[in-house]
Structures are given as C-alpha cells and as structure tokens.
Design an enzyme around this catalytic site. Sequence first.
Site, short mmCIF file in Angstrom:
data_model
loop_
_atom_site.label_atom_id
_atom_site.label_comp_id
_atom_site.label_asym_id
_atom_site.label_seq_id
_atom_site.Cartn_x
_atom_site.Cartn_y
_atom_site.Cartn_z
N LYS A 1 81.75 -7.42 14.80
CA LYS A 1 81.22 -6.93 13.47
C LYS A 1 81.04 -5.12 13.66
CE LYS A 1 77.36 -9.29 14.39
NZ LYS A 1 77.72 -10.19 15.57
N THR A 2 80.58 -4.75 15.01
CA THR A 2 80.53 -3.24 14.97
C THR A 2 82.10 -2.94 14.95
OG1 THR A 2 78.33 -3.41 16.30
CG2 THR A 2 79.76 -1.36 16.62
N ASP B 1 73.15 -1.80 11.79
CA ASP B 1 73.36 -2.94 12.65
C ASP B 1 72.03 -3.64 12.63
OD1 ASP B 1 74.74 -4.54 14.61
OD2 ASP B 1 74.85 -3.03 16.16
N THR C 1 73.22 -11.12 12.82
CA THR C 1 73.28 -12.17 13.45
C THR C 1 72.79 -13.47 12.63
OG1 THR C 1 71.52 -11.69 15.14
CG2 THR C 1 73.95 -11.26 15.85
N ARG D 1 83.79 -10.39 23.07
CA ARG D 1 83.19 -9.61 24.16
C ARG D 1 83.03 -10.29 25.67
NH1 ARG D 1 77.97 -7.96 22.01
NH2 ARG D 1 79.06 -5.85 21.23
N1 LIG Z 1 89.35 -8.79 16.87
C1 LIG Z 1 89.39 -8.35 17.91
N2 LIG Z 1 90.40 -7.68 18.86
C2 LIG Z 1 90.03 -7.31 20.07
N3 LIG Z 1 88.92 -6.78 20.44
C3 LIG Z 1 87.89 -7.39 19.88
C4 LIG Z 1 87.79 -8.18 18.63
N4 LIG Z 1 86.72 -8.34 18.35
C5 LIG Z 1 85.76 -7.98 19.34
N5 LIG Z 1 86.55 -7.44 20.21
C6 LIG Z 1 85.86 -6.74 21.51
O1 LIG Z 1 84.61 -7.20 21.84
C7 LIG Z 1 83.80 -6.45 21.88
C8 LIG Z 1 82.52 -6.64 21.06
O2 LIG Z 1 82.65 -6.63 19.86
P1 LIG Z 1 81.66 -5.99 18.84
O3 LIG Z 1 82.35 -5.31 17.60
O4 LIG Z 1 80.87 -4.90 19.60
O5 LIG Z 1 80.84 -7.26 18.40
P2 LIG Z 1 79.50 -7.43 17.71
O6 LIG Z 1 79.20 -6.08 16.90
O7 LIG Z 1 79.83 -8.45 16.32
O8 LIG Z 1 78.61 -7.71 18.60
C9 LIG Z 1 84.43 -4.93 21.34
O9 LIG Z 1 84.21 -4.05 22.13
C10 LIG Z 1 85.89 -5.27 21.62
O10 LIG Z 1 86.26 -4.93 23.04
MG LIG Z 2 77.49 -5.00 17.21
#
Ligand SMILES: Nc1ncnc2c1ncn2[C@@H]1O[C@H](COP(=O)(O)OP(=O)(O)O)[C@@H](O)[C@H]1O
Ligand SMILES: [Mg+2]
Length: 366
Positions: A80-81, A125, A174, A233
């Site tokens: 998401k981030t 977020d 979430t 992640r």
């Molecule tokens: N589609 C994707 N392709 C490659 N790496 C990804 C992908 N989605 C997430 N990641 C990896 O997972 C980590 C966590 O993603 P993040 O965007 O922070 O997730 P969320 O915000 O949903 O918790 C990122 O740092 C990245 O390394």
């Molecule tokens: Mg995040």
Amino acid sequence: MTMPGNGFDGTGFEDGESAVAASLVAGDVDIEASLRPTSLDDFIGQPRVREQLQLVLTGAKLRGGTPDHILLSGPPGLGKTSMAMIVATELGSSLRLTSGPALERAGDLAAMLSNLVEGDVLFIDEIHRIARPAEEMLYLAMEDFRVDVVVGKGPGATSIPLEVAPFTLVGATTRSGALTGPLRDRFGFTAHMDFYDPPELQRILMRSAGILGVQLGGDAGAEIARRSRGTPRIANRLLRRVRDFAEVRADGVITREIADAALAVYDVDQLGLDRLDRAVLSALIRSFGGGPVGVSTLAVAVGEEPSTVEEVCEPFLVRAGMIARTPRGRVATAAAWQQLGLTPPPDAAAGGIEVRVNEPPQGLLD
Ligand SMILES: Nc1ncnc2c1ncn2[C@@H]1O[C@H](COP(=O)(O)OP(=O)(O)O)[C@@H](O)[C@H]1O
Ligand SMILES: [Mg+2]
C-alpha cells in the site's frame, strides 16, 4: 525496536517470529526502501489494481487535472505504501506523508493541508485511526478543497474558511470496514490489495535478490515464495534471513537445500504460518472445539490485540483455507484440524470458503 501499533513483532530472529511477522522492524526500514517498486510497471502482482490505477492516473493526466482520491485497503506488507509513492511518481507530483494516529487534532491536519501545493499527493497511512475532528475537516477538504479553521472557544469562536490547493488524497488502511461511511464515500476509487500468489512472490524475490546482489536459485525462490504468507514484505524478510544462513553456513549461494535448512532454523512452517497464526488455530480448535467463536474472544485466548488478530492473522488464515468466517463467528476448517495433526469432526467446514463481512465493494464506488 518495533513500530507502534504492532503487538507481536519480536526483535530477535532466533525464534523465527519476527522473521515472518508482517510489520516493520526498525533496522529493516532502509532495506525495505531499496526494495520498493518505483513505477506501476515495476510493481509485480495485483494486476487488477494496477490496471485500474493506470486508467485513473492516465485519465487525470489527459484532462490536466488531479485524479480522484484513492483508498488502498488490505493487510500489512502487501504494497500500500509503495503504491501511494508510485501514484505520486506517476503523476510527477510530490508526496506528503502522514498517518491517522498523527492527526490527533484538527489543527495538525489544517497545517498539513494549508501547506499543500496544487497537484500534491497527500498520503495518510492507517487512515481508519484518524480522530473525529480531523476526519470532519478532511471531508470538506476532499470535497471542496477548503477547510474551516475554528479560532477561539465558546460563543466567541469564529470559523475562518481557508482555501486548499487541489490535491489527491491517498489513504491506506488495514481495516476498510472501520472507516466511517462519509469518509469512504469521498474516495472516488477504492482498491483492495489481496495476498499474492507464490509465482508472483517468486518474481518479487528474484527482483529483490538482484537488487541485494544475492544468488537465488529458481527452486529456492519458489520455496521461499510458498512460505511467505502471501506477503511481499515477509518474502523479502525471509530472503534476507536465508541469505544470512547461506553466507554463514555455506558459500552464500541460496540453493533449495540451503533455503529449506534456513527456513527450518527460523521455524517457518510449510505453509508459512507464523507463531500467532498457529496460536489462533490452536485456540480455535483446542479451546473452542473449532468454533464458531468471535474474533475478540479468540484474541483474548491468544493474548493479542483483537485488531492484530482481525487485520493481520485472520485474513491470511481465511485465504489459506484454515478459517471460515460465518455470521455466528469464526470456524476452523477441516484443513485447520489436519494442520494441527488432529482428525477433523465430520461436520467441519470445508476449506476455501470465504464469507466476506464488512468489506466495501471493490473498484469504482460511484
Ligand atoms: N508488488 C510488489 N513488488 C515488489 N515488492 C513489493 C511489492 N509490494 C510490496 N513490496 C515490498 O514489500 C515491502 C512492504 O510494502 P509496503 O508498501 O510498505 O506495504 P504496506 O504499506 O501495505 O504495509 C516494500 O518495501 C517492498 O519491498
Ligand atoms: Mg505501509
């Protein structure tokens, strides 16, 4: 060491818990940043979300305006981030970052909003945790690009209208079910991020291995992908732990044998279930006879925050076909009994049933 709002992520890797937990450990933040995809084309998986977002962003660019506000929902660690950052990059805009818990007072949000420049992307977020007064201010900002700042108290208080530059809000949550209706309705586009398939995770692992300069064999990548809980992640974190093992105990090359041995050391099971997943299944079956039982009761039984069980643990167990959500509560499926080495009762639910509750419709809302 751990990020706030994260109840179960330990700090040592020796017991394997933190190797698979989806939340961020402080030392991993920099590496995570280097592994983030930086464009829609670079983003692996979530084909529907990518296609829809591409249309939303390209449409706005063609018209020379700002796109509708975007809500990204889904369990932690699914991107998401990263996606919020990509939205800003694709638009050629700058990204302003904040979070729901940081916006405790409406004044905090007013300050943030009044500093926006036309076309900026404002990322909030954990938007479901925004305080009420800030949320109400956000309605007006999202709809009319203005805020009313209240000055003074009591009968003498006056409200001063303030213009806000046209911006795009990207909210991440979430728990989309915890968003109020009025807030949800103000997003023109909602994307639900789902768990990734093993082949997608394998591609993510291969990409990460390239960035980190790690030699990862194809079948080793497939095995790590299978045990990554559907979460990029976690896949990236397991890759780094397996790399440690490969460098310390072997020549640094990650073969299938090395991956298996390393994952055994970190206590990552065949399905990638972590300690909390296993505890929830065990409580559901051993303490509640397989259910139905409410999620908060389950959380108490495992000594965890209900939100963690509901947002982190349960979605994956449902996806893995271990838990079924029913109107009367959560029930263990036959697969869950077998996972614990027990014989399922004849009336145990079959796996793979998902009865979605509190989920908003996906895609375009209006
Ligand atoms: N589609 C994707 N392709 C490659 N790496 C990804 C992908 N989605 C997430 N990641 C990896 O997972 C980590 C966590 O993603 P993040 O965007 O922070 O997730 P969320 O915000 O949903 O918790 C990122 O740092 C990245 O390394
Ligand atoms: Mg995040």
